[in-house]
Enzyme design. Structure first.
Site, PDB file in Angstrom:
ATOM      1  N   HIS A 127       1.816 -23.556  -4.168  1.00 28.82           N
ATOM      2  CA  HIS A 127       0.736 -24.330  -3.565  1.00 28.82           C
ATOM      3  C   HIS A 127       0.738 -24.137  -2.053  1.00 28.82           C
ATOM      4  O   HIS A 127       1.786 -24.105  -1.406  1.00 28.82           O
ATOM      5  CB  HIS A 127       0.789 -25.809  -3.976  1.00 28.82           C
ATOM      6  CG  HIS A 127       1.876 -26.644  -3.365  1.00 28.82           C
ATOM      7  ND1 HIS A 127       1.724 -27.310  -2.163  1.00 28.82           N
ATOM      8  CD2 HIS A 127       3.119 -26.967  -3.813  1.00 28.82           C
ATOM      9  CE1 HIS A 127       2.815 -28.003  -1.902  1.00 28.82           C
ATOM     10  NE2 HIS A 127       3.686 -27.806  -2.882  1.00 28.82           N
ATOM     11  N   ASP A 139       7.728 -27.468   2.218  1.00 32.69           N
ATOM     12  CA  ASP A 139       6.855 -27.905   1.119  1.00 32.69           C
ATOM     13  C   ASP A 139       5.393 -27.723   1.511  1.00 32.69           C
ATOM     14  O   ASP A 139       4.784 -28.637   2.047  1.00 32.69           O
ATOM     15  CB  ASP A 139       7.151 -29.372   0.789  1.00 32.69           C
ATOM     16  CG  ASP A 139       6.369 -29.872  -0.409  1.00 32.69           C
ATOM     17  OD1 ASP A 139       5.879 -29.033  -1.181  1.00 32.69           O
ATOM     18  OD2 ASP A 139       6.265 -31.096  -0.561  1.00 32.69           O
ATOM     19  N   GLU A 173      -2.380 -29.407  -4.728  1.00 27.74           N
ATOM     20  CA  GLU A 173      -1.182 -29.710  -5.518  1.00 27.74           C
ATOM     21  C   GLU A 173      -0.676 -31.107  -5.204  1.00 27.74           C
ATOM     22  O   GLU A 173      -0.240 -31.849  -6.100  1.00 27.74           O
ATOM     23  CB  GLU A 173      -0.095 -28.665  -5.232  1.00 27.74           C
ATOM     24  CG  GLU A 173       1.119 -28.741  -6.147  1.00 27.74           C
ATOM     25  CD  GLU A 173       2.242 -29.637  -5.647  1.00 27.74           C
ATOM     26  OE1 GLU A 173       3.242 -29.779  -6.375  1.00 27.74           O
ATOM     27  OE2 GLU A 173       2.132 -30.202  -4.527  1.00 27.74           O
ATOM     28  N   GLU A 174      -0.735 -31.478  -3.929  1.00 31.17           N
ATOM     29  CA  GLU A 174      -0.189 -32.766  -3.510  1.00 31.17           C
ATOM     30  C   GLU A 174      -0.998 -33.953  -4.028  1.00 31.17           C
ATOM     31  O   GLU A 174      -0.533 -35.088  -3.969  1.00 31.17           O
ATOM     32  CB  GLU A 174      -0.091 -32.824  -1.975  1.00 31.17           C
ATOM     33  CG  GLU A 174       0.829 -31.785  -1.361  1.00 31.17           C
ATOM     34  CD  GLU A 174       2.304 -32.040  -1.650  1.00 31.17           C
ATOM     35  OE1 GLU A 174       2.614 -33.006  -2.373  1.00 31.17           O
ATOM     36  OE2 GLU A 174       3.148 -31.281  -1.149  1.00 31.17           O
ATOM     37  N   ASP A 202       8.034 -23.572  -5.423  1.00 29.95           N
ATOM     38  CA  ASP A 202       7.705 -24.773  -4.678  1.00 29.95           C
ATOM     39  C   ASP A 202       8.959 -25.299  -4.000  1.00 29.95           C
ATOM     40  O   ASP A 202       9.881 -25.776  -4.664  1.00 29.95           O
ATOM     41  CB  ASP A 202       7.135 -25.828  -5.642  1.00 29.95           C
ATOM     42  CG  ASP A 202       6.505 -27.010  -4.920  1.00 29.95           C
ATOM     43  OD1 ASP A 202       6.633 -27.091  -3.695  1.00 29.95           O
ATOM     44  OD2 ASP A 202       5.880 -27.841  -5.606  1.00 29.95           O
ATOM     45  N   HIS A 289       8.024 -34.345   2.860  1.00 23.14           N
ATOM     46  CA  HIS A 289       6.781 -35.087   3.104  1.00 23.14           C
ATOM     47  C   HIS A 289       6.816 -35.860   4.427  1.00 23.14           C
ATOM     48  O   HIS A 289       6.222 -36.935   4.539  1.00 23.14           O
ATOM     49  CB  HIS A 289       6.474 -36.034   1.939  1.00 23.14           C
ATOM     50  CG  HIS A 289       5.929 -35.333   0.739  1.00 23.14           C
ATOM     51  ND1 HIS A 289       5.415 -35.987  -0.360  1.00 23.14           N
ATOM     52  CD2 HIS A 289       5.814 -34.013   0.437  1.00 23.14           C
ATOM     53  CE1 HIS A 289       5.002 -35.115  -1.257  1.00 23.14           C
ATOM     54  NE2 HIS A 289       5.246 -33.902  -0.800  1.00 23.14           N
TER      55      HIS A 289
END
Length: 579
Positions: A127, A139, A173-174, A202, A289
């Protein structure tokens, strides 16, 4: 990687328990690296420096666009543009698929290396979006950059392929694997069957990372595991990632999956630290994140082993060895046509080299009814070239619908089917295909067009052959036109205009038509298309021109682009079948 939800965690608990039970063992210090598997000798070393350069670019893109690359944002669009530009320059067939069902509409980016059998596909995905909190370099810039550099290495090496390799960079994706779900849902049952394995990457550079493999005991995972096993690092099942990344979309469709991961917010155990190094009791990625997920948030050893492991898998799964066998394919466009007694029609026969080197292909046809002759100009081509097939019917030709087999003969024999309808030609109708050079393989012959419109430029792929009509795509105020005059005979029963259209656009709106393509017959507008029609691949458009029987008219396409964000209108295989 997206965050897990309580519902999904409960659903996956049994899977995680079974996997852990099958993998339990005693922790020990990391052994000395073992010799790499013999097959790795054929796989190239992927430059860690180049992967890091891609990460630097993605970090810079985020910095210039509000600090993130969230789906639907300017940072995401710029990320797509960066990756797409690299792939196009390397010779990939690249398309953008607009995810209209995503929370933040945006493009999935699909790139296919145009070698190997099209019905035997190995797919590698990551992603491309981040969360809004930061630039998302681990990420999932790490997975995206790893696949990008592997794609560029494959193009540079240009080996003989035993399977088709397809790369994908996913939107949304998130927000719940939305881009990959959209892609899989758009595939037909046949297209899903072509995909022999999907590999997901990922978070493959986590700073306190481990070595995790999705479905580690499966046959699909075997090449990924073989490479990491060569270092004696004892990889484990990716229990943290189960159901939380884009491989889940493919698994739900019955496609076999695997992939690498280095871990997210879960805690590294003492046993894992003893095997792999790092800090026990700490998260694999403490910046998961968060705004600190920058280029400094990368474990280069894990990243390097992931990148090289992808190359090992590509070479093990899809690259042939030894002297390649020459092979080719044959296709006819359009795949059907109509001809009246006393008339003629044409189609384009395209060939492609699918393995080994180009070769001479001799063309022939069988299955034509009595009174119908079929010729080719030229009668033989070098694979990769095209020829014009002319179908002529005598005044006494047998009427009806017939399947004609077009055969190419070289080191092998390959065929394609063409459906031919022969009509009686009553009422003085002289039927056939009226558009000259409809596949544009003779360049601008028979057409009037703006400079550069009829082109073999690889920036946009032709539907068949090499040439197509590419209007606009400049990202600035621009107008392009394409036209041809035709005379429609009177007395026929059908008058069908057909062309194939691909719309590729950087516009992200789902409501405003900024760039437009107008299709006209004479002064009458048949249809208008815009950036809102952007989609992967070509779509056939057809119109009934019976109202123009007995007239000479001009078929015209006009593309008008506004001041920013490109939209390309690509037209190919134009026909006007009368019968």
């Amino acid at each position: 990687m997206r965050r897990s939800t309580p519902t999904m965690s409960l659903a996956l608990a049994l899977v995680a328990t079974l996997t852990t039970a099958s993998l339990a063992g005693t922790a020990s210090a990391a052994p000395a690296p073992a010799a790499a598997p013999a097959a790795t000798l054929a796989a190239p070393d992927v430059s860690l420096t180049n992967v890091q350069a891609h990460l630097t670019q993605l970090n810079s893109i985020a910095s210039s666009n509000g600090g993130n690359r969230r789906a639907g944002s300017a940072g995401y669009a710029a990320s797509v543009s960066y990756v797409k530009g690299k792939l196009q320059a390397a010779g990939y067939t690249v398309s953008e698929q607009n995810c209209t069902t995503c929370t933040y509409p945006g493009s999935n980016l699909i790139a296919e290396w145009p070698q190997g059998p099209a019905d035997q596909v190995v797919m590698f995905g990551a992603h491309l979006d981040s969360v809004s909190a930061g630039p998302g370099i681990n990420d999932n810039g790490s997975g995206s950059a790893t696949l990008l550099e592997n794609a560029l290495v494959l193009a540079a090496q240009n080996p003989t392929m035993t399977k088709r390799v397809r790369f994908a960079w996913w939107n949304g994706e998130e927000q719940g694997l939305q881009g990959s779900k959209h892609y899989v849902n758009q595939l037909s049952t046949t297209q899903r069957g072509y995909i022999k394995g999907y590999y997901n990457f990922d978070m493959v550079g986590s700073p306190n990372g481990g070595y995790f493999i999705n479905r580690i005991t499966s046959a699909t995972a075997a090449p990924l595991k073989a490479y990491w096993d060569s270092f004696g690092i004892q990889p484990e099942e990716n229990t943290e990632g189960q159901g939380r990344s884009d491989d889940y979309s493919f698994a739900n469709a019955g496609i076999q999956t695997s992939g690498y991961a280095a871990g997210a917010s879960y805690t590294k155990t003492a046993a894992q630290a003893a095997k792999w190094g790092g800090t026990s009791g700490a998260a694999y990625d403490g910046c998961y994140h968060r705004s600190c997920d920058t280029t400094s948030n990368i474990n280069t050893t894990v990243l390097n082993r992931s990148a090289d492991g992808v190359a090992y898998a590509i070479w093990a799964l899809a690259v042939g060895g030894g002297t390649p066998t020459n092979d080719f394919s044959v296709a006819v466009s359009p795949t059907s046509g109509s001809v009246a007694r006393g008339g003629s029609t044409t189609a384009t026969v395209s060939t492609a080299t699918t393995a080994g080197s180009a070769q001479t292909v001799t063309l022939s046809a069988s299955g034509a009814p009595s009174g119908v002759t079929i010729g080719f100009s030229p009668s033989s081509v070098t694979s990769g070239g095209s020829a014009t097939m002319t179908v002529s019917a005598s005044s006494t030709a047998t009427t009806g619908t017939f399947t004609v087999t077009v055969t190419g003969t070289g080191s092998a024999t390959r065929t394609a089917s063409y459906t031919l309808t022969v009509t009686g030609g009553s009422g003085g109708c002289t039927g056939g295909q009226l558009v000259a050079n409809g596949g544009f393989e003779s360049g601008a012959a028979s057409w009037t067009a703006s400079s550069g419109v009829i082109t073999s430029d690889s920036g946009q792929a032709a539907r068949t052959g090499t040439y197509k009509a590419w209007m606009d795509g400049y990202g600035s105020s621009h107008t392009d036109t394409l036209s041809q005059s035709v005379t429609l005979p009177a007395g026929c029963t059908s008058y069908t205009l057909s062309f194939w259209l691909h719309v590729d656009s950087a516009e992200t709106t789902t409501t405003t038509a900024y760039d437009k393509l107008t299709v006209q017959v004479g002064s009458t507008t048949l249809a208008t298309y815009s950036n809102l029609n952007k989609a992967t691949g070509y779509t056939q458009r057809t119109f009934n021109l019976a109202g123009y029987a007995g007239q000479t008219v001009t078929l015209k396409w006009t593309g008008v682009e506004d001041a920013s964000l490109q939209t390309s209108f690509v037209v190919d295989d134009v026909t006007l079948q009368v019968g």
